[in-house]
Write a protein that holds these residues in place. Structure first.
Motif, PDB file in Angstrom:
ATOM      1  N   SER A   1     102.387  42.747  11.754  1.00 53.51           N
ATOM      2  CA  SER A   1     101.710  42.184  13.084  1.00 53.51           C
ATOM      3  C   SER A   1     100.620  41.952  12.748  1.00 53.51           C
ATOM      4  CB  SER A   1     101.763  43.381  14.086  1.00 53.51           C
ATOM      5  OG  SER A   1     100.877  44.502  13.563  1.00 53.51           O
ATOM      6  N   ASN A   2     100.139  41.932  11.542  1.00 56.34           N
ATOM      7  CA  ASN A   2      98.702  41.571  11.019  1.00 56.34           C
ATOM      8  C   ASN A   2      98.647  39.978  10.683  1.00 56.34           C
ATOM      9  OD1 ASN A   2      96.204  41.282  10.128  1.00 56.34           O
ATOM     10  ND2 ASN A   2      96.254  42.381   8.123  1.00 56.34           N
ATOM     11  N   ASP A   3      97.879  39.201  11.796  1.00 55.11           N
ATOM     12  CA  ASP A   3      97.717  37.787  11.653  1.00 55.11           C
ATOM     13  C   ASP A   3      96.642  37.336  10.588  1.00 55.11           C
ATOM     14  OD1 ASP A   3      95.364  38.493  12.650  1.00 55.11           O
ATOM     15  OD2 ASP A   3      95.618  37.166  14.268  1.00 55.11           O
ATOM     16  N   GLN A   4      96.279  38.396   9.632  1.00 55.26           N
ATOM     17  CA  GLN A   4      95.514  37.634   8.621  1.00 55.26           C
ATOM     18  C   GLN A   4      96.158  37.832   7.296  1.00 55.26           C
ATOM     19  OE1 GLN A   4      92.268  36.579   9.272  1.00 55.26           O
ATOM     20  NE2 GLN A   4      92.871  37.063  11.377  1.00 55.26           N
ATOM     21  N   PRO A   5      96.238  36.600   6.598  1.00 54.94           N
ATOM     22  CA  PRO A   5      97.071  36.515   5.484  1.00 54.94           C
ATOM     23  C   PRO A   5      96.425  37.555   4.336  1.00 54.94           C
ATOM     24  CG  PRO A   5      96.452  34.192   6.294  1.00 54.94           C
ATOM     25  CD  PRO A   5      95.582  35.207   7.175  1.00 54.94           C
ATOM     26  N   THR A   6      97.306  38.247   3.561  1.00 55.71           N
ATOM     27  CA  THR A   6      96.815  38.990   2.810  1.00 55.71           C
ATOM     28  C   THR A   6      96.660  38.009   1.320  1.00 55.71           C
ATOM     29  OG1 THR A   6      98.186  40.791   3.275  1.00 55.71           O
ATOM     30  CG2 THR A   6      97.575  40.838   0.803  1.00 55.71           C
ATOM     31  N   GLN A   7      95.498  38.420   0.580  1.00 55.56           N
ATOM     32  CA  GLN A   7      95.116  37.658  -0.497  1.00 55.56           C
ATOM     33  C   GLN A   7      96.295  37.308  -1.358  1.00 55.56           C
ATOM     34  OE1 GLN A   7      91.819  39.013  -2.628  1.00 55.56           O
ATOM     35  NE2 GLN A   7      91.434  37.173  -3.984  1.00 55.56           N
TER      36      GLN A   7
ATOM     37  N   GLY B   1     106.637  34.658  16.091  1.00 57.80           N
ATOM     38  CA  GLY B   1     106.676  34.481  17.349  1.00 57.80           C
ATOM     39  C   GLY B   1     106.292  36.037  17.764  1.00 57.80           C
ATOM     40  N   ALA B   2     106.585  36.545  19.203  1.00 59.05           N
ATOM     41  CA  ALA B   2     105.909  37.701  19.690  1.00 59.05           C
ATOM     42  C   ALA B   2     107.434  38.579  20.277  1.00 59.05           C
ATOM     43  CB  ALA B   2     105.017  37.688  20.732  1.00 59.05           C
ATOM     44  N   MET B   3     107.438  40.027  19.870  1.00 61.66           N
ATOM     45  CA  MET B   3     108.585  40.837  20.485  1.00 61.66           C
ATOM     46  C   MET B   3     107.917  41.250  21.746  1.00 61.66           C
ATOM     47  SD  MET B   3     110.638  43.762  18.838  1.00 61.66           S
ATOM     48  CE  MET B   3     111.556  42.606  17.694  1.00 61.66           C
TER      49      MET B   3
ATOM     50  N   VAL C   1     103.986  42.009  20.843  1.00 61.29           N
ATOM     51  CA  VAL C   1     103.810  42.267  19.575  1.00 61.29           C
ATOM     52  C   VAL C   1     104.099  41.034  18.716  1.00 61.29           C
ATOM     53  CG1 VAL C   1     103.858  43.740  17.420  1.00 61.29           C
ATOM     54  CG2 VAL C   1     103.834  44.766  19.879  1.00 61.29           C
ATOM     55  N   SER C   2     102.938  40.261  18.253  1.00 64.69           N
ATOM     56  CA  SER C   2     103.513  39.065  17.258  1.00 64.69           C
ATOM     57  C   SER C   2     103.861  39.629  16.011  1.00 64.69           C
ATOM     58  CB  SER C   2     101.757  38.570  17.322  1.00 64.69           C
ATOM     59  OG  SER C   2     101.526  38.012  18.624  1.00 64.69           O
ATOM     60  N   LEU C   3     104.430  38.869  15.437  1.00 68.48           N
ATOM     61  CA  LEU C   3     105.029  39.353  14.349  1.00 68.48           C
ATOM     62  C   LEU C   3     104.722  37.929  13.223  1.00 68.48           C
ATOM     63  CD1 LEU C   3     108.536  41.010  15.025  1.00 68.48           C
ATOM     64  CD2 LEU C   3     106.402  42.177  14.420  1.00 68.48           C
TER      65      LEU C   3
END
Length: 306
Positions: A151-157, A165-167, A269-271
């Motif tokens: 659900s984290n919208d920040q890309p991991t390094q 989309g969202a559930m 909840v965005s996935l």
């Protein structure tokens, strides 16, 4: 520069996968002594402990990184075999195994379609690590998984993110529970002290829902049920009210087995799919399959690869 012996890396990965030296030896069809010797030699070369011996045996951070490296190399080897086979005498029929971390609700609803399709189209096997969508990221950072649903919208390094989309999650209870506790309507007053279902102590979706509905939270009594099937069953049998995926609940609402506490109020909840940018072509293609299957179920969201 360290040059690794891949038989030793395979032994390390087997101990991590199987949880012990004896089971690892059986899976590799070698002696337990051979497994121990290979890992000891690897630890001496690296200059660090790679396995914490116990029941089960668990990898250190360095051990996990080596296991992840082996998975990536194995995928690249699989793709090379496919390409060479196509040029010589037909494609290699061996399957590639990918370790991914997937939130439990996706695993119980739409992700099985990914597994089926990837097995048929990409000749892929899955080693799935289940966790809450808010916490799968740790599996990617540690090297325990090559890709995750998060659900984290920040890309991991070092990783590529695709928004899936969202559930939507809705609050439900069985009819008897609803009539017993909410005869006067659903409000902070009537919710106070009721029995509520939570996946585990990291689960905050109930508080999110109350804030959406009422702008505040109240104290409830929580059952911790860390299983999608068990959680849903407890909603159905009246153990408490809980937040469940709308797509899974709708049939039971239509049949009258469940009642939605606040129709029209949902926690979306965005996935997102995240995978290492250093991984193989087959993992990139898996991301495309994940997106296509997610679009069939989740609320629309923009496609933003990064």
């Amino acid at each position: 520069m360290l040059r690794f012996d891949y038989d030793s890396l395979t032994a390390l990965a087997a101990v991590v996968r199987e949880g012990g030296f004896e089971s690892a030896a059986k899976s590799l069809a070698i002696t337990q002594s051979a497994v121990s010797q290979r890992i000891k030699a690897l630890e001496e070369k690296v200059g660090s402990l790679l396995i914490i011996r116990g029941r089960p045996c668990v990898p250190t951070k360095i051990g996990l990184q080596l296991c992840r490296h082996l998975e990536q190399v194995t995928l690249l080897q699989h793709e090379l075999n496919q390409r060479v086979g196509n040029l010589v005498d037909g494609p290699d029929q061996s399957a590639a195994t990918v370790r991914v971390s997937v939130n439990n609700d996706s695993l119980a609803t739409w992700f099985p379609a990914v597994i089926k399709r990837a097995a048929e189209d990409l000749n892929m096997l899955f080693d799935v690590v289940p966790d809450d969508q808010e916490h799968t990221e740790g599996s990617l950072k540690s090297g325990d998984s090559l890709a995750i649903i998060t659900s984290n919208d920040q890309p991991t390094q070092g990783c590529r993110r695709i928004s899936l989309g969202a559930m939507p999650y809705i609050a439900v209870a069985n009819r008897q529970f609803f009539e017993e506790h909410f005869a006067d309507g659903v409000s902070p007053r009537t919710l106070q002290g009721t029995s509520c279902l939570a996946f585990d102590r990291k689960d905050t979706i109930q508080e999110q829902w109350m804030n959406i509905c009422f702008g505040e939270t109240v104290s409830v009594k929580e059952h911790f049920v860390p299983s999608y099937e068990g959680y849903f069953a407890c909603c159905l049998n009246g153990s408490g009210w809980g937040l469940v995926p709308a797509t899974a609940a709708q049939k039971f609402i239509d049949d009258g087995e469940l009642i939605e506490l606040m129709p029209g109020k949902a926690v979306d909840v965005s996935l997102h799919w995240q995978a290492s940018t250093q991984s193989s072509e087959i993992l990139r293609r898996l991301g495309e399959v994940v997106l296509e299957e997610a679009m069939e179920v989740l609320l629309p969201d923009s496609y933003r690869p990064e």
